[in-house]
Structure formats: structure tokens, C-alpha cells
Design a protein around this motif. Structure first.
Motif, PDB file in Angstrom:
ATOM      1  N   GLY A 153     -21.776 -42.020 -69.270  1.00 59.77           N
ATOM      2  CA  GLY A 153     -21.854 -40.704 -69.894  1.00 59.77           C
ATOM      3  C   GLY A 153     -22.204 -39.662 -68.858  1.00 59.77           C
ATOM      4  N   TYR A 154     -21.751 -38.436 -69.073  1.00 61.31           N
ATOM      5  CA  TYR A 154     -22.024 -37.363 -68.137  1.00 61.31           C
ATOM      6  C   TYR A 154     -23.400 -36.780 -68.403  1.00 61.31           C
ATOM      7  N   ASN A 155     -24.108 -36.483 -67.356  1.00 64.45           N
ATOM      8  CA  ASN A 155     -25.397 -35.828 -67.465  1.00 64.45           C
ATOM      9  C   ASN A 155     -25.161 -34.377 -67.855  1.00 64.45           C
ATOM     10  N   ALA A 156     -25.755 -33.970 -68.934  1.00 63.96           N
ATOM     11  CA  ALA A 156     -25.483 -32.620 -69.439  1.00 63.96           C
ATOM     12  C   ALA A 156     -26.097 -31.532 -68.574  1.00 63.96           C
TER      13      ALA A 156
ATOM     14  N   THR B 254     -24.378 -42.058 -61.028  1.00 59.87           N
ATOM     15  CA  THR B 254     -23.178 -41.965 -61.841  1.00 59.87           C
ATOM     16  C   THR B 254     -23.425 -41.103 -63.072  1.00 59.87           C
ATOM     17  N   GLY B 255     -22.545 -40.150 -63.281  1.00 64.37           N
ATOM     18  CA  GLY B 255     -22.661 -39.252 -64.417  1.00 64.37           C
ATOM     19  C   GLY B 255     -23.349 -37.951 -64.111  1.00 64.37           C
ATOM     20  N   ASP B 256     -24.119 -37.890 -63.016  1.00 67.25           N
ATOM     21  CA  ASP B 256     -24.748 -36.625 -62.632  1.00 67.25           C
ATOM     22  C   ASP B 256     -23.677 -35.638 -62.193  1.00 67.25           C
ATOM     23  N   THR B 257     -23.968 -34.370 -62.392  1.00 65.37           N
ATOM     24  CA  THR B 257     -22.969 -33.346 -62.103  1.00 65.37           C
ATOM     25  C   THR B 257     -23.331 -32.530 -60.872  1.00 65.37           C
ATOM     26  N   LEU B 258     -22.291 -31.989 -60.274  1.00 67.83           N
ATOM     27  CA  LEU B 258     -22.424 -31.064 -59.164  1.00 67.83           C
ATOM     28  C   LEU B 258     -21.219 -30.135 -59.196  1.00 67.83           C
ATOM     29  N   THR B 259     -21.218 -29.163 -58.302  1.00 67.16           N
ATOM     30  CA  THR B 259     -20.143 -28.175 -58.256  1.00 67.16           C
ATOM     31  C   THR B 259     -19.351 -28.322 -56.971  1.00 67.16           C
ATOM     32  N   LEU B 260     -18.038 -28.313 -57.093  1.00 69.09           N
ATOM     33  CA  LEU B 260     -17.146 -28.260 -55.947  1.00 69.09           C
ATOM     34  C   LEU B 260     -16.348 -26.964 -55.998  1.00 69.09           C
ATOM     35  N   PHE B 261     -15.928 -26.491 -54.837  1.00 75.04           N
ATOM     36  CA  PHE B 261     -15.017 -25.346 -54.768  1.00 75.04           C
ATOM     37  C   PHE B 261     -14.045 -25.586 -53.621  1.00 75.04           C
ATOM     38  N   CYS B 262     -12.849 -25.038 -53.755  1.00 79.83           N
ATOM     39  CA  CYS B 262     -11.802 -25.313 -52.753  1.00 79.83           C
ATOM     40  C   CYS B 262     -11.198 -24.047 -52.176  1.00 79.83           C
TER      41      CYS B 262
ATOM     42  N   THR C   9     -18.515 -40.438 -60.225  1.00 75.16           N
ATOM     43  CA  THR C   9     -17.972 -41.644 -60.844  1.00 75.16           C
ATOM     44  C   THR C   9     -18.335 -42.914 -60.068  1.00 75.16           C
ATOM     45  N   HIS C  10     -18.087 -42.937 -58.771  1.00 78.98           N
ATOM     46  CA  HIS C  10     -18.366 -44.146 -57.998  1.00 78.98           C
ATOM     47  C   HIS C  10     -18.365 -43.828 -56.510  1.00 78.98           C
ATOM     48  N   SER C  11     -18.816 -44.783 -55.714  1.00 77.76           N
ATOM     49  CA  SER C  11     -18.837 -44.658 -54.257  1.00 77.76           C
ATOM     50  C   SER C  11     -18.150 -45.858 -53.634  1.00 77.76           C
ATOM     51  N   GLU C  12     -17.519 -45.604 -52.500  1.00 79.54           N
ATOM     52  CA  GLU C  12     -16.922 -46.657 -51.684  1.00 79.54           C
ATOM     53  C   GLU C  12     -17.296 -46.386 -50.237  1.00 79.54           C
ATOM     54  N   LYS C  13     -18.112 -47.249 -49.660  1.00 79.86           N
ATOM     55  CA  LYS C  13     -18.596 -47.080 -48.290  1.00 79.86           C
ATOM     56  C   LYS C  13     -19.290 -45.729 -48.172  1.00 79.86           C
ATOM     57  N   LYS C  14     -18.745 -44.820 -47.366  1.00 81.66           N
ATOM     58  CA  LYS C  14     -19.407 -43.542 -47.126  1.00 81.66           C
ATOM     59  C   LYS C  14     -18.811 -42.402 -47.954  1.00 81.66           C
ATOM     60  N   VAL C  15     -17.923 -42.743 -48.884  1.00 79.75           N
ATOM     61  CA  VAL C  15     -17.255 -41.720 -49.676  1.00 79.75           C
ATOM     62  C   VAL C  15     -17.670 -41.833 -51.132  1.00 79.75           C
ATOM     63  N   THR C  16     -17.994 -40.693 -51.732  1.00 80.02           N
ATOM     64  CA  THR C  16     -18.357 -40.629 -53.141  1.00 80.02           C
ATOM     65  C   THR C  16     -17.283 -39.855 -53.892  1.00 80.02           C
ATOM     66  N   TYR C  17     -17.011 -40.281 -55.105  1.00 76.62           N
ATOM     67  CA  TYR C  17     -15.953 -39.670 -55.897  1.00 76.62           C
ATOM     68  C   TYR C  17     -16.541 -39.017 -57.140  1.00 76.62           C
ATOM     69  N   ALA C  18     -15.874 -37.953 -57.580  1.00 80.72           N
ATOM     70  CA  ALA C  18     -16.327 -37.222 -58.753  1.00 80.72           C
ATOM     71  C   ALA C  18     -15.117 -36.770 -59.567  1.00 80.72           C
ATOM     72  N   LYS C  19     -15.256 -36.819 -60.880  1.00 81.01           N
ATOM     73  CA  LYS C  19     -14.193 -36.361 -61.766  1.00 81.01           C
ATOM     74  C   LYS C  19     -14.382 -34.886 -62.071  1.00 81.01           C
ATOM     75  N   VAL C  20     -13.291 -34.135 -61.982  1.00 79.52           N
ATOM     76  CA  VAL C  20     -13.328 -32.699 -62.251  1.00 79.52           C
ATOM     77  C   VAL C  20     -13.300 -32.484 -63.755  1.00 79.52           C
ATOM     78  N   LEU C  21     -14.362 -31.861 -64.284  1.00 85.64           N
ATOM     79  CA  LEU C  21     -14.504 -31.676 -65.729  1.00 85.64           C
ATOM     80  C   LEU C  21     -14.024 -30.313 -66.203  1.00 85.64           C
ATOM     81  N   SER C  22     -14.351 -29.274 -65.469  1.00 84.02           N
ATOM     82  CA  SER C  22     -14.018 -27.920 -65.910  1.00 84.02           C
ATOM     83  C   SER C  22     -14.037 -26.991 -64.707  1.00 84.02           C
ATOM     84  N   ARG C  23     -13.566 -25.785 -64.912  1.00 86.37           N
ATOM     85  CA  ARG C  23     -13.617 -24.791 -63.847  1.00 86.37           C
ATOM     86  C   ARG C  23     -14.044 -23.451 -64.408  1.00 86.37           C
ATOM     87  N   THR C  24     -14.681 -22.674 -63.550  1.00 88.33           N
ATOM     88  CA  THR C  24     -15.180 -21.362 -63.939  1.00 88.33           C
ATOM     89  C   THR C  24     -14.777 -20.343 -62.881  1.00 88.33           C
TER      90      THR C  24
END
Length: 256
Positions: A8-11, A48-56, A67-82
Motif C-alpha cells: 500500500g502507498y504511504n499517504a 516500499t510504499g513511501d512517497t517522494l517527488t520526482l521532476f524531469c 516499489t523495489h530496489s536492485e543493487k544500487k538502483v531504487t524504483y518508484a511508480k509515478v502516481l500523479s503529477r502537479t
């Protein structure tokens, strides 16, 4: 972290912001950079489930959930944008004589926080630091990283570009300044910013390095429609001069 199973996602939204060089889209899974991964997981202890902000760099903040980590890389699912609208109404292009030590880093960092649009490092006659070839490329990469970090901290979603170093002659030969407000710090025959009209076009702000611009460079800039300004009766260091000028412009004409 494990990708297996349901989570579950951390609100509660984290205030962590990281830059993503890849385009972001809702529903996609984004990879955090190695540095961002280390900070999020090892320093902030996100799970897992904690949220953060990305920008590009497209003007949006993207809320993401780890969502998960592999070695030195962590992955996150994009939920919404503002949509983020905090860019300065002024287009300020900083032409900064390359300073030595940490001064250049400090100038770039704070100029980005103050809303500068682009940064052109200039190799002027009195520069102590001389850059060329691979060394110049590495410094530009480093300076761009400083600009990105400043955007992460300040909430900007548009990353100012730090251009490769040029001499003043090269810059003037490659860029059109007519129609712009072109300013340089020079106490001789100078005006105060408050006496100038609010510009409707881009601003070019030319700042010398520690030793200032040479008389020849000042004359050359003047011939190319740069006008001298003064920021008060005291002599300012190069990094102080750039930031004071930008802050003054934002106070007079911008969003301060």
C-alpha cells in the motif's frame, strides 16, 4: 526491498525531491539515480510504499511511491503529477567570469535558487582558473549537477542549463544581444538598477571573475550594447555581485 506481493502507498507525502533525466509519465516505473537512491534508502530510510517527488524539467512535480530496489538502483511508480508555476517572470542569463575554488559552485547554486534562466561560464582575461578539453567538460558536468541540486532544494521544475565555457569574444560572436537589457558591473559611468525601466526582453548580466573584467573587455562589452550598473558604494566579491544583482532585479521587476 522486494517487489513481490502487494503493498500500500504511504499517504503522507515526503518532501524529498529528486531530478529524473528521463521523461516521467503517470503509471510508469522510474529509476532513481544512484545518489538519489542512496539518500532515499540509506539516509532517509524510506521503505516500499513511501512517497517522494520526482521532476524531469517539464514544469511538473511527479508524486511517486517506492516499489523495489536492485543493487544500487531504487524504483518508484509515478502516481500523479502537479503543475508547478514558480519560474521567474524575468529571463535572466548570467554571464559569469569563472571564479576559483568553491566560489563558482556557490554562485551557480544561489543564482539558480534566485531564478536565473541560463548560466554561461566565461573564460575572461583575469580568470585564475583556466579550463579546456576534458577538464572543461568535467567542470560543466559538475556545475550542471550543482544547478540540479539547487532545483531539487528550491522547488524549481525547470533546470537552467550551464553552458560550456567561452571567452567573451566567442560569446558575443555567437549570441544576439540587440533588443535585450545587457548589463555589466562597472562603477565608471554606471547607472543604478532602480533608474532603468522594467525590461520586456531577456536580461544578460555580465559579471567578471575575482579580478574583474579588464578595461578591454569592458570596452568590448560596451561596444556590444552592454551598459554599466553599480550596486552601491562598496566593492563586492564576484559571487556577491552576481547574486546581489539578480536579487535586486527580482525585487524591482520580478517576483520578490
Amino acid at each position: 526491498m522486494s517487489a513481490a506481493g502487494h503493498f500500500g502507498y504511504n499517504a503522507s507525502m515526503s518532501n524529498l525531491r529528486f531530478y529524473s533525466p528521463a521523461q516521467l509519465n503517470i503509471g510508469d516505473t522510474a529509476a532513481l539515480s544512484e545518489n538519489a537512491s542512496a539518500h532515499a534508502i540509506r539516509v532517509m530510510r524510506l521503505k516500499t510504499g513511501d512517497t517522494l517527488t520526482l521532476f524531469c524539467g517539464d514544469g511538473f512535480d511527479y508524486e511517486c511511491a517506492l516499489t523495489h530496489s536492485e543493487k544500487k538502483v531504487t524504483y518508484a511508480k509515478v502516481l500523479s503529477r502537479t503543475a508547478v508555476n514558480n519560474e521567474s517572470p524575468l529571463v535572466i542569463r548570467l554571464l559569469q567570469g569563472i571564479s576559483s575554488g568553491d566560489r563558482m559552485d556557490y554562485t551557480i547554486q544561489k543564482a539558480v535558487e534566485l531564478g536565473v534562466t541560463e548560466i554561461y561560464p566565461l573564460s575572461t582575461e583575469r580568470c585564475v582558473t583556466k579550463l579546456s578539453g576534458d577538464r572543461a567538460e568535467k567542470r560543466v558536468e559538475h556545475w550542471q549537477g550543482v544547478a540540479i541540486a539547487a532545483c531539487e532544494q528550491s522547488g524549481r521544475t525547470i533546470v537552467p542549463q550551464v553552458h560550456p565555457p567561452l571567452t567573451l569574444v566567442q560569446w558575443l560572436n555567437q549570441h544576439t544581444v540587440s533588443g535585450c537589457l545587457n548589463l555589466l558591473l562597472n562603477p565608471v559611468g554606471a547607472k543604478r538598477l532602480a533608474t532603468l525601466d522594467k525590461p520586456e526582453h531577456p536580461i544578460h548580466l555580465l559579471i567578471g571573475p575575482e579580478g574583474g573584467l579588464s578595461p578591454g573587455e569592458i570596452e568590448l562589452a560596451t561596444q556590444h550594447h552592454f551598459q554599466s550598473i553599480v550596486l552601491g558604494p562598496r566593492i563586492l566579491r564576484t559571487e556577491t555581485a552576481a547574486l546581489t544583482a539578480i536579487a535586486s532585479m527580482q525585487s524591482l521587476w520580478g517576483d520578490f
